[in-house]
Design an enzyme around this catalytic site. Structure first.
Site, PDB file in Angstrom:
ATOM      1  N   HIS A 105      29.309  39.600  26.390  1.00  0.00           N
ATOM      2  CA  HIS A 105      28.561  39.926  27.625  1.00  0.00           C
ATOM      3  C   HIS A 105      28.080  41.170  27.796  1.00  0.00           C
ATOM      4  CE1 HIS A 105      28.558  40.116  32.005  1.00  0.00           C
ATOM      5  NE2 HIS A 105      28.400  38.974  32.132  1.00  0.00           N
ATOM      6  N   ASP A 144      38.192  40.487  25.991  1.00  0.00           N
ATOM      7  CA  ASP A 144      37.659  40.188  27.088  1.00  0.00           C
ATOM      8  C   ASP A 144      37.912  38.662  27.567  1.00  0.00           C
ATOM      9  OD1 ASP A 144      35.972  39.271  29.206  1.00  0.00           O
ATOM     10  OD2 ASP A 144      34.114  40.119  28.364  1.00  0.00           O
ATOM     11  N   GLN A 163      36.316  34.516  30.247  1.00  0.00           N
ATOM     12  CA  GLN A 163      36.106  33.239  30.115  1.00  0.00           C
ATOM     13  C   GLN A 163      37.296  32.278  29.628  1.00  0.00           C
ATOM     14  OE1 GLN A 163      33.637  31.405  31.398  1.00  0.00           O
ATOM     15  NE2 GLN A 163      32.308  33.238  31.744  1.00  0.00           N
ATOM     16  N   LYS A 177      36.813  34.259  38.327  1.00  0.00           N
ATOM     17  CA  LYS A 177      36.717  33.202  37.488  1.00  0.00           C
ATOM     18  C   LYS A 177      38.084  32.468  37.290  1.00  0.00           C
ATOM     19  CE  LYS A 177      33.235  35.864  35.132  1.00  0.00           C
ATOM     20  NZ  LYS A 177      31.949  35.502  35.185  1.00  0.00           N
ATOM     21  N   CYS A 225      23.464  37.493  30.818  1.00  0.00           N
ATOM     22  CA  CYS A 225      24.019  38.831  30.548  1.00  0.00           C
ATOM     23  C   CYS A 225      24.687  38.898  29.313  1.00  0.00           C
ATOM     24  CB  CYS A 225      25.305  39.105  31.599  1.00  0.00           C
ATOM     25  SG  CYS A 225      24.550  39.227  33.279  1.00  0.00           S
TER      26      CYS A 225
HETATM   27  N1  PMP Z   1      32.857  39.003  30.090  1.00  0.00           N
HETATM   28  C1  PMP Z   1      32.565  37.886  30.156  1.00  0.00           C
HETATM   29  C2  PMP Z   1      32.659  36.923  28.992  1.00  0.00           C
HETATM   30  C3  PMP Z   1      31.903  37.157  31.387  1.00  0.00           C
HETATM   31  O1  PMP Z   1      31.684  36.176  31.128  1.00  0.00           O
HETATM   32  C4  PMP Z   1      31.738  37.987  32.464  1.00  0.00           C
HETATM   33  C5  PMP Z   1      31.472  37.277  33.906  1.00  0.00           C
HETATM   34  N2  PMP Z   1      30.148  36.431  33.672  1.00  0.00           N
HETATM   35  C6  PMP Z   1      32.023  39.201  32.588  1.00  0.00           C
HETATM   36  C7  PMP Z   1      32.539  39.675  31.331  1.00  0.00           C
HETATM   37  C8  PMP Z   1      32.076  40.080  33.751  1.00  0.00           C
HETATM   38  O2  PMP Z   1      32.565  39.612  34.609  1.00  0.00           O
HETATM   39  P1  PMP Z   1      32.570  40.350  36.152  1.00  0.00           P
HETATM   40  O3  PMP Z   1      31.137  40.289  36.501  1.00  0.00           O
HETATM   41  O4  PMP Z   1      33.378  39.625  37.142  1.00  0.00           O
HETATM   42  O5  PMP Z   1      33.128  41.769  36.107  1.00  0.00           O
END
Ligand code: PMP
Length: 402
Positions: free
Chosen positions: A117, A194, A197, A220, A360
């Site tokens: 991401h 990270d 997910q 999440k 993203c």
């Molecule tokens: N890493 C991953 C794998 C994600 O899916 C996301 C959110 N889509 C993020 C980081 C970022 O999370 P946040 O927007 O809650 O900071």
């Protein structure tokens, strides 16, 4: 009542919208009633700033905030003083890139993957600009999984940190964390996961994963937005300078300078997201009380059924690996000649909420040969009716748009 219906009944937004087929839990999972109730109870019964007041209300706020830290620690099988509350995964990853990053020297290597991401991509590109560290990528294979054969080459003896996603937000591919950790340990590198997910699919064990940092977001995993967690090993957090300066993170301040508080306070400058942390603690407590094996079995079966339904539709190209336990219930697809935004709009009119775009993860999409895709993500409250509705909705959308 089915298992999914019983779970669904605990999500006020889903109860209020019985016709909604919610397929965007990878972006934001719905909030569990216990989290919502905990936020309301905190705001109406214990709202005060933390770590500053000595009146009883402030002490109640302190206790609630620290109890949430204990819940996060139990959820990750970690010590409470290794839990830093942040604004979310993005803030947690930037914290590591700033605070751990400033311990790195020009020529040191940080390894990420092509599947990250942007929030685990851009902070390291920014660090490369700031400190002259080298950024290397673990490539993905055509199915979006990491190319483990590259690890020995990419994770070389200049590598100080390997920062990878535990699960792709586009393909659902789960990372072989043991392989990453083994390759990192061979050269003495640290490992950051990270977990954004992964957390909505159950509690995690950072000791068993054998990693050094772990980041996730409250929204999440059925909790409030605006709060997240960075876990780091005590000795690493202790060696890291603060990222943000302000109230709460100091030992003492004089006109000449300042000293730092011990972790985790060192990394929680300013008033933290108190009620959000309390709500997150409640969501995590609820998750820790669930029996996850049947939930995983149901999620996997629904994911396989969804993939099967989508495969039958001409023009649909599925991204990601074959359904298996190494795949979270996230299904992304491309429909030749149609833009995901148009598809999502037509699906929305049928009560199907999906996300379309680059998610993203532009480097990953580029590697998979698409600019944008449509994503359906499932959580524990989705059921067979959702999974039956989506292929039918897509056939109708193709009919409208083609
Ligand atoms: N890493 C991953 C794998 C994600 O899916 C996301 C959110 N889509 C993020 C980081 C970022 O999370 P946040 O927007 O809650 O900071």
């Amino acid at each position: 009542m089915s298992a999914a219906a019983a779970l669904r009944a605990k999500f006020p937004l889903l109860v209020a919208n019985p016709g909604l087929h919610y397929f965007d839990s990878a972006a934001t999972a719905q909030m569990h009633r216990s989290a919502l109730d905990a936020v309301v109870a905190h705001e109406t019964g214990a709202r005060a700033n933390v770590l500053r007041g000595s009146y009883r209300l402030a002490e109640a706020a302190d206790r609630a905030y620290e109890a949430a830290r204990q819940s996060a620690a139990r959820f990750l099988n970690a010590a409470a003083d290794e839990i830093v509350f942040t604004g979310g995964t993005t803030a947690a990853l930037n914290l590591v890139a700033q605070s751990f990053g400033c311990l790195l020297e020009p020529g040191d290597r940080v390894v990420i993957s092509q599947a990250e991401h942007h929030s685990n991509f851009v902070p390291w590109q920014m660090l490369r600009e700031r400190r002259g560290v080298e950024l290397a990528l673990i490539p993905v294979l055509p199915d979006g999984t990491l190319d483990l054969a590259s690890l020995a080459r990419v994770i070389d003896d200049r590598t100080r940190l390997v920062a990878v996603t535990q699960c792709s937000n586009v393909t659902g591919a789960r990372t072989d964390v043991a392989a990453i950790v083994a390759a990192a340990r061979r050269v003495g590198a640290r490992v950051l996961l990270d977990g954004a997910q992964a957390v909505q699919h159950g509690p995690q064990d950072v000791q068993a994963l054998d990693v050094d940092f772990y980041a996730f977001s409250g929204h999440k995993c059925f909790g409030p937005g605006g709060v997240g967690v960075l876990w780091g090993r005590a000795e690493l957090l202790a060696a890291m300078p603060p990222f943000l300066g302000g109230g709460g993170m100091i030992g003492a301040v004089t006109e000449e300078g300042y000293t730092w508080a011990e972790p985790p306070r060192r990394f929680e400058a300013g008033t933290p997201p108190i009620a959000q942390a309390v709500g997150l603690g409640a969501a995590l407590d609820w998750m820790m009380g669930l029996d996850w094996a049947p939930i995983h079995a149901r999620e996997s079966a629904l994911c396989a059924a969804l993939i099967d339904g989508l495969r039958r539709i001409p023009h649909v190209r599925l991204l990601g690996p074959e359904p298996s336990s190494a795949r979270a219930p996230i299904v992304s697809f491309d429909i030749a000649g149609l833009h995901p935004h148009d598809i999502c709009q037509v699906l929305d009119a049928q009560g199907l909420a999906l996300r379309g775009g680059h998610h993203c993860a532009q480097p990953l999409l580029a590697a998979l040969g698409v600019e944008a895709c449509t994503r359906a993500s499932l959580a524990l409250y989705n059921d067979e009716a959702d999974v039956a509705a989506l292929p039918a909705g897509i056939v109708r959308a193709i009919g409208v748009l083609k």
